[in-house]
Motif scaffolding. Structure first.
Motif, PDB file in Angstrom:
ATOM      1  N   UNK A 280       0.818  -1.211   0.000  1.00  0.00           N
ATOM      2  CA  UNK A 280       0.000   0.000   0.000  1.00  0.00           C
ATOM      3  C   UNK A 280       0.850   1.259   0.000  1.00  0.00           C
ATOM      4  N   UNK A 281       2.100   1.157   0.392  1.00  0.00           N
ATOM      5  CA  UNK A 281       2.979   2.322   0.457  1.00  0.00           C
ATOM      6  C   UNK A 281       3.908   2.369  -0.757  1.00  0.00           C
ATOM      7  N   UNK A 282       4.238   3.561  -1.263  1.00  0.00           N
ATOM      8  CA  UNK A 282       5.198   3.686  -2.357  1.00  0.00           C
ATOM      9  C   UNK A 282       6.607   3.300  -1.909  1.00  0.00           C
ATOM     10  N   UNK A 283       7.368   2.736  -2.834  1.00  0.00           N
ATOM     11  CA  UNK A 283       8.750   2.321  -2.570  1.00  0.00           C
ATOM     12  C   UNK A 283       9.671   3.091  -3.505  1.00  0.00           C
ATOM     13  N   UNK A 284      10.644   3.792  -2.929  1.00  0.00           N
ATOM     14  CA  UNK A 284      11.625   4.548  -3.707  1.00  0.00           C
ATOM     15  C   UNK A 284      12.996   3.919  -3.537  1.00  0.00           C
ATOM     16  N   UNK A 285      13.717   3.718  -4.633  1.00  0.00           N
ATOM     17  CA  UNK A 285      15.050   3.120  -4.592  1.00  0.00           C
ATOM     18  C   UNK A 285      16.110   4.175  -4.846  1.00  0.00           C
ATOM     19  N   UNK A 286      17.195   4.099  -4.076  1.00  0.00           N
ATOM     20  CA  UNK A 286      18.379   4.932  -4.294  1.00  0.00           C
ATOM     21  C   UNK A 286      19.472   4.014  -4.822  1.00  0.00           C
ATOM     22  N   UNK A 287      19.945   4.268  -6.035  1.00  0.00           N
ATOM     23  CA  UNK A 287      20.790   3.308  -6.748  1.00  0.00           C
ATOM     24  C   UNK A 287      22.127   3.940  -7.099  1.00  0.00           C
ATOM     25  N   UNK A 288      23.195   3.243  -6.776  1.00  0.00           N
ATOM     26  CA  UNK A 288      24.541   3.681  -7.142  1.00  0.00           C
ATOM     27  C   UNK A 288      25.306   2.520  -7.763  1.00  0.00           C
ATOM     28  N   UNK A 289      26.218   2.836  -8.664  1.00  0.00           N
ATOM     29  CA  UNK A 289      27.046   1.801  -9.270  1.00  0.00           C
ATOM     30  C   UNK A 289      26.232   0.784 -10.042  1.00  0.00           C
ATOM     31  N   UNK A 290      26.692  -0.461  -9.994  1.00  0.00           N
ATOM     32  CA  UNK A 290      26.066  -1.523 -10.778  1.00  0.00           C
ATOM     33  C   UNK A 290      24.717  -1.941 -10.211  1.00  0.00           C
ATOM     34  N   UNK A 291      23.761  -2.079 -11.101  1.00  0.00           N
ATOM     35  CA  UNK A 291      22.430  -2.596 -10.761  1.00  0.00           C
ATOM     36  C   UNK A 291      22.140  -3.678 -11.795  1.00  0.00           C
ATOM     37  N   UNK A 292      22.443  -4.921 -11.453  1.00  0.00           N
ATOM     38  CA  UNK A 292      22.513  -5.995 -12.437  1.00  0.00           C
ATOM     39  C   UNK A 292      21.551  -7.130 -12.111  1.00  0.00           C
ATOM     40  N   UNK A 293      21.072  -7.793 -13.147  1.00  0.00           N
ATOM     41  CA  UNK A 293      20.306  -9.017 -12.968  1.00  0.00           C
ATOM     42  C   UNK A 293      19.145  -8.837 -12.016  1.00  0.00           C
ATOM     43  N   UNK A 294      19.130  -9.650 -10.958  1.00  0.00           N
ATOM     44  CA  UNK A 294      18.057  -9.565  -9.976  1.00  0.00           C
ATOM     45  C   UNK A 294      18.028  -8.206  -9.299  1.00  0.00           C
ATOM     46  N   UNK A 295      19.176  -7.522  -9.242  1.00  0.00           N
ATOM     47  CA  UNK A 295      19.193  -6.169  -8.696  1.00  0.00           C
ATOM     48  C   UNK A 295      18.367  -5.216  -9.548  1.00  0.00           C
ATOM     49  N   UNK A 296      18.455  -5.356 -10.855  1.00  0.00           N
ATOM     50  CA  UNK A 296      17.642  -4.550 -11.758  1.00  0.00           C
ATOM     51  C   UNK A 296      16.168  -4.901 -11.595  1.00  0.00           C
ATOM     52  N   UNK A 297      15.878  -6.177 -11.431  1.00  0.00           N
ATOM     53  CA  UNK A 297      14.486  -6.594 -11.270  1.00  0.00           C
ATOM     54  C   UNK A 297      13.916  -6.096  -9.945  1.00  0.00           C
ATOM     55  N   UNK A 298      14.754  -6.020  -8.931  1.00  0.00           N
ATOM     56  CA  UNK A 298      14.349  -5.419  -7.662  1.00  0.00           C
ATOM     57  C   UNK A 298      14.027  -3.943  -7.869  1.00  0.00           C
ATOM     58  N   UNK A 299      14.904  -3.229  -8.544  1.00  0.00           N
ATOM     59  CA  UNK A 299      14.678  -1.802  -8.791  1.00  0.00           C
ATOM     60  C   UNK A 299      13.431  -1.572  -9.633  1.00  0.00           C
TER      61      UNK A 299
END
Length: 274
Positions: free
Chosen positions: A102-121
């Motif tokens: 129910x709440x919005x989720x904001x991601x703060x991303x630095x450097x590599x965002x790969x594979x499952x990390x991208x899918x998380x973002x």
């Protein structure tokens, strides 16, 4: 070991990936624990927004390949493949729970965002990146199809040719281009700046009426996967259920007085028999 920590302060939950020496790669504990914990936070109604960040110079290198130390899964029978299907669904739920919260989720991303990390973002509502951030569908480089959200969510956000280059060629998408295409809301000079942006967004959400935010997030999710007429019908029915004269009056009064409004809180999710 889960590889993350969650804290809650004044309505904002902060989920931090805590394995910087391992590129914040996602271990089994992460996959097994996150969905129940997010569901528990969502159930209370006390969390108004969430920020997702990570320690170190890399946001997330994807799934920890050490999980395959005992051997790469090889479902070699119909029963084994049927069982593997449920494993895939379980992994998908780890990220889908963020999308449904129910709440919005904001991601703060630095450097590599790969594979499952991208899918998380991709499962987050808003993404803020440092200038050195880059995004890649890494699975294709390891001989498998991405299967926990990249190929389903990215085409709803990024242009199709960009997604296809990422999916077929393993192309990296830099933060500036990601912002140009709308995948990233804004770019900061460094990781601390990206986290500040994400926290500022969360704080702003907390000033809004919780029921209106929950309804808006649900409406956006519904509209993404349905036709405009169907989404308008859904919105009309939902608005009739969520309309709050108290929240409207509080917002108007706060605007006149220059103060923060006092809105009705979300209630805990109802449970049968409790």
């Amino acid at each position: 070991m889960s590889g993350y920590a969650i804290s809650v302060n004044t309505g904002i939950a902060h989920l931090v990936l805590t394995r910087p020496k391992a590129g914040n790669a996602l271990v089994a504990g992460f996959w097994n624990r996150l969905a129940p914990e997010i569901a528990a936070l969502d159930r209370t109604g006390n969390v108004r927004a969430m920020v997702l960040s990570s320690e170190g110079s890399i946001f997330c290198a994807g799934m920890d390949l050490g999980e395959f130390a005992g051997g790469i899964p090889d479902p070699d029978s119909p029963a084994a493949r049927e069982s593997f299907y449920h494993l895939a669904l379980s992994l998908q739920e780890t990220f889908s729970c963020l999308e449904r919260a129910r709440f919005p989720v904001s991601a703060a991303i630095q450097g590599a965002c790969l594979g499952a990390g991208l899918e998380l973002a991709a499962a987050c509502d808003l993404r803020y990146a440092s200038s050195d951030a880059y995004f890649r569908i890494e699975e294709v480089n390891t001989g498998i199809m991405a299967d926990v959200g990249a190929l389903q969510r990215l085409p709803k956000i990024l242009p199709e040719p960009v997604v296809k280059e990422m999916a077929f060629l393993g192309r990296s998408l830099g933060s500036i281009e990601a912002a140009k295409h709308g995948f990233v809301a804004d770019v900061a000079d460094h990781a601390a700046g990206a986290l500040h942006m994400a926290m500022t967004a969360a704080q702003r959400v907390c000033e809004m009426a919780p029921v209106a935010i929950a309804g808006s997030k649900a409406a956006l999710r519904w509209a993404r996967d349905h036709s405009v007429p169907d989404a308008l019908e859904w919105s009309a029915r939902t608005q009739s259920a969520l309309w709050s004269t108290q929240d409207i009056a509080a917002s108007l009064q706060a605007r006149r007085s220059g103060t923060l409004p006092e809105h009705e809180p979300l209630l805990p999710k109802a449970s049968f028999g409790l």
